[in-house]
Design an enzyme around this catalytic site. Structure first.
Site, PDB file in Angstrom:
ATOM      1  N   ASP A 157       0.832  -1.213   0.000  1.00 34.12           N
ATOM      2  CA  ASP A 157       0.000   0.000   0.000  1.00 34.12           C
ATOM      3  C   ASP A 157       0.862   1.257   0.000  1.00 34.12           C
ATOM      4  O   ASP A 157       1.829   1.367   0.752  1.00 34.12           O
ATOM      5  CB  ASP A 157      -0.879   0.040   1.246  1.00 34.12           C
ATOM      6  N   HIS A 159      -1.113   4.494  -0.568  1.00 35.50           N
ATOM      7  CA  HIS A 159      -2.126   5.417  -0.038  1.00 35.50           C
ATOM      8  C   HIS A 159      -1.765   6.892  -0.214  1.00 35.50           C
ATOM      9  O   HIS A 159      -1.795   7.688   0.725  1.00 35.50           O
ATOM     10  CB  HIS A 159      -2.399   5.120   1.435  1.00 35.50           C
ATOM     11  N   ASP A 186      -4.047  -0.370  -3.502  1.00 35.49           N
ATOM     12  CA  ASP A 186      -4.216   0.761  -2.589  1.00 35.49           C
ATOM     13  C   ASP A 186      -3.203   1.860  -2.876  1.00 35.49           C
ATOM     14  O   ASP A 186      -2.438   2.296  -2.009  1.00 35.49           O
ATOM     15  CB  ASP A 186      -4.136   0.310  -1.127  1.00 35.49           C
ATOM     16  N   ASP A 189      -6.131   7.311  -1.829  1.00 39.00           N
ATOM     17  CA  ASP A 189      -6.880   7.554  -0.585  1.00 39.00           C
ATOM     18  C   ASP A 189      -5.950   7.785   0.596  1.00 39.00           C
ATOM     19  O   ASP A 189      -4.827   7.286   0.646  1.00 39.00           O
ATOM     20  CB  ASP A 189      -7.845   6.405  -0.260  1.00 39.00           C
ATOM     21  N   ARG A 190      -6.483   8.532   1.560  1.00 35.43           N
ATOM     22  CA  ARG A 190      -5.814   8.866   2.831  1.00 35.43           C
ATOM     23  C   ARG A 190      -4.685   9.879   2.660  1.00 35.43           C
ATOM     24  O   ARG A 190      -4.656  10.888   3.345  1.00 35.43           O
ATOM     25  CB  ARG A 190      -5.316   7.613   3.542  1.00 35.43           C
ATOM     26  N   ASN A 218      -8.459  -2.756  -2.461  1.00 33.91           N
ATOM     27  CA  ASN A 218      -9.840  -2.428  -2.104  1.00 33.91           C
ATOM     28  C   ASN A 218     -10.124  -0.933  -2.184  1.00 33.91           C
ATOM     29  O   ASN A 218     -11.294  -0.516  -2.230  1.00 33.91           O
ATOM     30  CB  ASN A 218     -10.168  -2.953  -0.697  1.00 33.91           C
ATOM     31  N   HIS A 219      -9.083  -0.092  -2.238  1.00 30.60           N
ATOM     32  CA  HIS A 219      -9.302   1.350  -2.353  1.00 30.60           C
ATOM     33  C   HIS A 219      -9.350   1.828  -3.803  1.00 30.60           C
ATOM     34  O   HIS A 219      -9.587   3.018  -4.039  1.00 30.60           O
ATOM     35  CB  HIS A 219      -8.233   2.124  -1.581  1.00 30.60           C
ATOM     36  N   HIS A 270      -3.934  -8.436  -3.083  1.00 28.74           N
ATOM     37  CA  HIS A 270      -3.935  -7.306  -2.155  1.00 28.74           C
ATOM     38  C   HIS A 270      -4.322  -7.711  -0.738  1.00 28.74           C
ATOM     39  O   HIS A 270      -3.632  -7.383   0.230  1.00 28.74           O
ATOM     40  CB  HIS A 270      -4.878  -6.201  -2.630  1.00 28.74           C
ATOM     41  N   ARG A 337     -13.213  -5.791  10.129  1.00 26.41           N
ATOM     42  CA  ARG A 337     -13.241  -4.876   8.987  1.00 26.41           C
ATOM     43  C   ARG A 337     -14.660  -4.695   8.453  1.00 26.41           C
ATOM     44  O   ARG A 337     -14.975  -3.670   7.853  1.00 26.41           O
ATOM     45  CB  ARG A 337     -12.365  -5.388   7.851  1.00 26.41           C
ATOM     46  N   HIS A 364      -2.479  -4.712   2.484  1.00 23.09           N
ATOM     47  CA  HIS A 364      -3.783  -4.458   3.119  1.00 23.09           C
ATOM     48  C   HIS A 364      -3.730  -4.106   4.594  1.00 23.09           C
ATOM     49  O   HIS A 364      -4.653  -3.511   5.115  1.00 23.09           O
ATOM     50  CB  HIS A 364      -4.675  -5.688   2.901  1.00 23.09           C
TER      51      HIS A 364
END
Length: 610
Positions: A157, A159, A186, A189-190, A218-219, A270, A337, A364
Site C-alpha cells: 500500500d 495510499h 491501494d 486515498d488517505r 480495495n481502495h 492485495h 473490517r 492491506h
C-alpha cells in the site's frame, strides 16, 4: 555497582512502559481504522435499504435513487480523443506529455511532482484513456518469470504517499527492464498526493508494460474514494474537468488485474484468500463488470439480479481484496473490517498445494516494521506507506525476489522531522494523535455510554467496549480519558471537557446533533454522490429526503419537523440550496486545547508584524 544496577532496572521499566504506550497507541489507530471500514459496510447496506424502501417513503424516489446508485455515463468520454477538445494554455508550465510515452515524459512527471506542480487535465485524461486501452488487453491474473530479470520488486500500500514512492525509486531504481515492479494495490486515498502517485504508476505502466505490474486494491473503488479522500483531491486539483477525470479513474480501476503469480510459485494479491478462492475461476471472469467494493457481495449498482457467476466472482474478489490472515485454523467472516474473511494457516496451505504454489504475498494491513511473516512463513504482509497513522508510527518496506524465490526485505521511513525526535518524543506524538481520535469517537457516542451516578472503573470499561467494540485496553487508557472522583469512581463527564462542536446551531435537538456527529462521514459521502457537479450544493428537498431515509435506516427516532427545521436553518441565503460543506463543519468535533493553541499561535504571528 548498586547505582549501575538501579539505573539498569529503572531503564528496563522505563522502556517497558514506553513499549506498552507504543502498543496501545497502535491498537487505537488500527481499531479506529477498521471501525471506519465497518461504517463503509453500513453505508453500503443503506444503499440497499434505499432500493427497497425509497418508493414507499417518497413518491419521487427513482430520481434520487438513480443519482445515488447509477453512475452517469458521459458520452463525451466515449470518444477516443475527447481530451483533444481541452486546450492547454500557453501559460501552463507543467509537463507536456506526448504519446506513446518516452523516458523523457516520465522524467518530466517526476520533476514536476517533486516541485509540487499539477499535471494539466488534458494530459491526465489522455493518460487515463491510454491506460484504459492497455488494461483491457490484460488478463485477470498476471504471470511473471524471473528468468528474464535478476529480481522483481514487490511494493505494498502507498495510499497517496508520494514521498514513499519517490524514496523507493531512489533506493531501488526507476522501473525498467532491469528493475521490474509489482505494486500491490491501494495506490490512492488517505494521503494528499494520490493523483501524483497513481499518474506515475500508470505512466510507467504505459512506458514499460512488461516490467511494471499493478494489482487492484480495495481502495481502487469509487465508493471508497468518496470516504477516504481521493474524490475530494481530484475535484480540488482539477475543478473544471474533475468529474470526467473521476469517471475515467473509475473505469481504469475496474480494469486492474487482481493478482500476480511469479514463476508459478508466488501468489500476490492485495488482501488475501478464503476457503472459496479458486484461481482458475478467477482467471475466467470479465473483471470490469463487477465492482471491487465490499458492498457488491450484497447488491449491485442497478436493480437487475446477478447471475450465479457474477455472485461467485463478487465473493471471490471480495476475499482477494479484503481478507486478513489469522493464527487460528479455518475461515470466518472478517467482522473487524466488516468485509472479506479471516483465513487460517490450513486455508493458506490448502490453496498453495491446490495450485502448486509455495508463498502468498499480500498487503492491506499496516505493519510497524513494514512487513510481517505468518502461517509458518507461507504468508508475507508488505506495506509501503511509512508514517501511515502518524509521523514515526511505522516503517515502510518492499520485497525483492530473484530466481531462487527467497524474499529479501528492505525497510525505510520517510521523515523530515522524525530523525530529530527521541524515541520518547515519537511515542508521545503518536499517542497524542491516537487519544485525540479516540476521544472524538467517544464524543460521537456520548448518549450511548452515559451513566447515572458514580461508576466503577470496571463498569466504565465494560460499557465503553460494549458500545464502541474497539477491543482496546480501557483500564490502561482510563487515565488518559477520564478522571477519578475522590471515591475512586470514574468521572465520566471529564471525558468531554476539552471537546465541543464546530458551530453552534441552536435549532438542532441534542438527539439529531449526536446522530449527525456520529454519521458525519456517511452523510458527506451521500451528499457528494447527489452533488453530481461537485458544486458543494444540494437542494433542500434532496437534503430532506435523504436524511429521512438515512434516519429510518438507522432506526433513529427523529421527528420530520426537526429535519425540516434543520433544512430551513442551513439554507442560509434562502435560495433552496444547502452548502453542505459549511453544514458539516457544524458537526465536527473541536478540541478546545487545539483552539487555544491556534489562537495563541495566531496572536504570536500577529505580534511579529506590529
Amino acid at each position: 555497582m548498586k547505582a549501575a544496577v538501579l539505573i539498569q532496572r529503572w531503564y528496563r521499566r522505563y522502556m517497558a512502559r514506553l513499549e506498552m504506550r507504543r502498543r496501545y497507541t497502535w491498537n487505537i489507530f488500527q481499531s479506529i481504522e477498521y471501525a471506519g471500514e465497518q461504517d463503509q459496510l453500513q453505508l453500503s447496506s443503506f444503499f440497499s435499504f434505499m432500493l427497497d424502501n425509497f418508493t414507499q417513503l417518497n413518491g419521487n424516489g427513482p430520481d434520487l435513487i438513480s443519482q445515488l446508485l447509477d453512475p452517469v455515463v458521459d458520452p463525451w468520454l466515449d470518444r477516443e480523443t475527447c481530451y483533444n477538445m481541452i486546450p492547454v494554455p500557453e501559460l501552463y508550465t507543467g509537463p507536456r506529455l506526448s504519446f506513446p510515452l518516452s523516458v523523457s515524459d516520465t522524467n518530466a512527471l517526476l520533476s514536476a511532482f517533486k516541485e509540487q506542480q499539477t499535471l494539466h487535465a488534458r494530459y491526465v485524461l489522455q493518460l487515463l484513456c491510454e491506460t484504459k486501452k492497455l488494461l483491457k488487453q490484460m488478463p485477470n491474473i498476471t504471470h511473471l518469470s524471473t528468468s528474464y530479470t535478476n529480481e522483481i520488486t514487490i511494493c505494498g500500500d502507498l495510499h497517496g504517499r508520494l514521498d514513499d514512492l519517490l524514496l523507493i525509486f531512489y533506493k531501488n531504481g526507476l522501473p525498467s527492464a532491469e528493475t521490474p515492479y509489482v505494486f500491490n494495490g491501494d495506490f490512492v486515498d488517505r494521503g494528499k498526493k494520490s493523483i501524483e502517485v497513481v499518474i506515475l504508476l500508470f505512466a510507467y505502466l504505459l512506458l514499460y508494460p512488461d516490467y511494471m505490474h499493478l494489482n487492484r486494491g480495495n481502495h481502487e473503488d469509487h465508493i471508497m474514494n468518496l470516504r477516504y479522500g481521493f474524490t475530494k483531491e481530484v475535484m480540488q486539483k482539477h475543478k473544471a474537468h474533475g468529474r470526467e477525470i473521476l469517471q475515467l479513474f473509475q473505469d481504469v480501476f475496474s480494469l486492474l488485474p487482481v493478482a500476480t503469480v511469479i514463476d508459478g510459485k508466488i501468489l500476490i494479491v492485495h488482501g488475501g484468500i478464503s476457503d472459496q478462492t479458486d484461481l482458475d475461476f478467477l482467471s475466467s471472469i470479465e473483471r470490469h463488470k463487477v465492482s471491487g467494493n465490499k458492498q457488491t457481495s450484497n447488491q449491485r449498482s442497478d436493480s437487475s439480479p446477478q447471475t450465479l457467476t457474477e455472485q461467485m466472482y463478487n465473493f471471490t474478489s471480495l476475499d482477494i481484496l479484503w481478507s486478513d490472515p489469522k493464527t487460528q485454523k479455518g475461515c470466518s467472516p472478517n467482522t473487524f473490517r466488516g468485509g472479506g474473511c479471516y483465513f487460517g494457516p490450513d486455508i493458506t496451505q490448502r490453496l498453495l498445494l491446490q495450485h502448486g504454489l509455495q508463498l502468498l504475498i499480500r498487503s492491506h494491513e499496516c505493519k510497524q516494521e513494514g512487513y510481517e511473516l505468518c502461517h509458518g512463513g507461507q504468508v508475507i504482509t508488505i506495506f509501503s506507506a511509512s508514517n501511515y497513522y502518524e509521523e514515526g508510527s511505522n516503517r515502510g518496506a518492499y520485497i525483492k525476489v530473484g530466481r531462487e524465490l527467497v524474499p529479501r526485505f528492505y525497510q525505510y521511513q520517510v521523515s523530515r522531522t522524525t530523525r530529530k525526535l527521541t524515541l520518547t518524543q515519537r511515542v508521545r506524538a503518536a499517542e497524542g494523535s491516537a487519544l485525540k481520535a479516540l476521544k472524538e469517537k467517544l464524543f460521537s457516542h456520548r448518549s450511548d455510554i452515559s451513566f447515572s451516578g458514580s461508576v466503577s472503573v470496571s463498569e466504565w470499561a465494560q460499557v465503553l467496549e460494549s458500545v464502541l467494540r474497539l477491543d482496546l485496553p480501557w483500564r490502561t487508557l482510563r487515565p488518559h480519558l477520564a478522571r477519578l472522583a475522590p471515591d475512586g469512581s470514574v468521572d465520566y463527564q471529564s471525558c468531554f471537557e476539552d471537546m465541543e462542536s464546530g458551530i453552534s446551531l441552536p435549532q438542532v435537538t441534542s438527539n439529531l446533533a449526536e446522530t449527525l456527529f456520529r454519521y458525519r462521514t456517511d452523510i458527506e459521502i451521500i451528499f457528494n454522490i447527489i452533488d453530481k457537479d461537485h458544486s458543494g450544493l444540494i437542494s433542500v428537498e434532496e437534503f430532506r429526503h435523504t436524511w429521512r431515509l438515512f434516519s429510518a435506516h438507522l432506526g433513529v427516532d427523529i421527528d420530520d419537523s426537526a429535519i425540516d427545521d434543520l433544512a430551513r436553518s442551513i439554507d442560509f441565503n434562502k435560495d433552496g440550496s444547502i452548502d453542505f460543506t459549511e453544514f458539516l463543519e457544524a458537526f465536527r468535533v473541536v478540541h478546545k486545547l487545539d483552539s487555544k493553541d491556534q489562537q495563541l499561535n495566531g496572536k504570536m504571528d500577529g505580534d511579529k508584524y506590529l
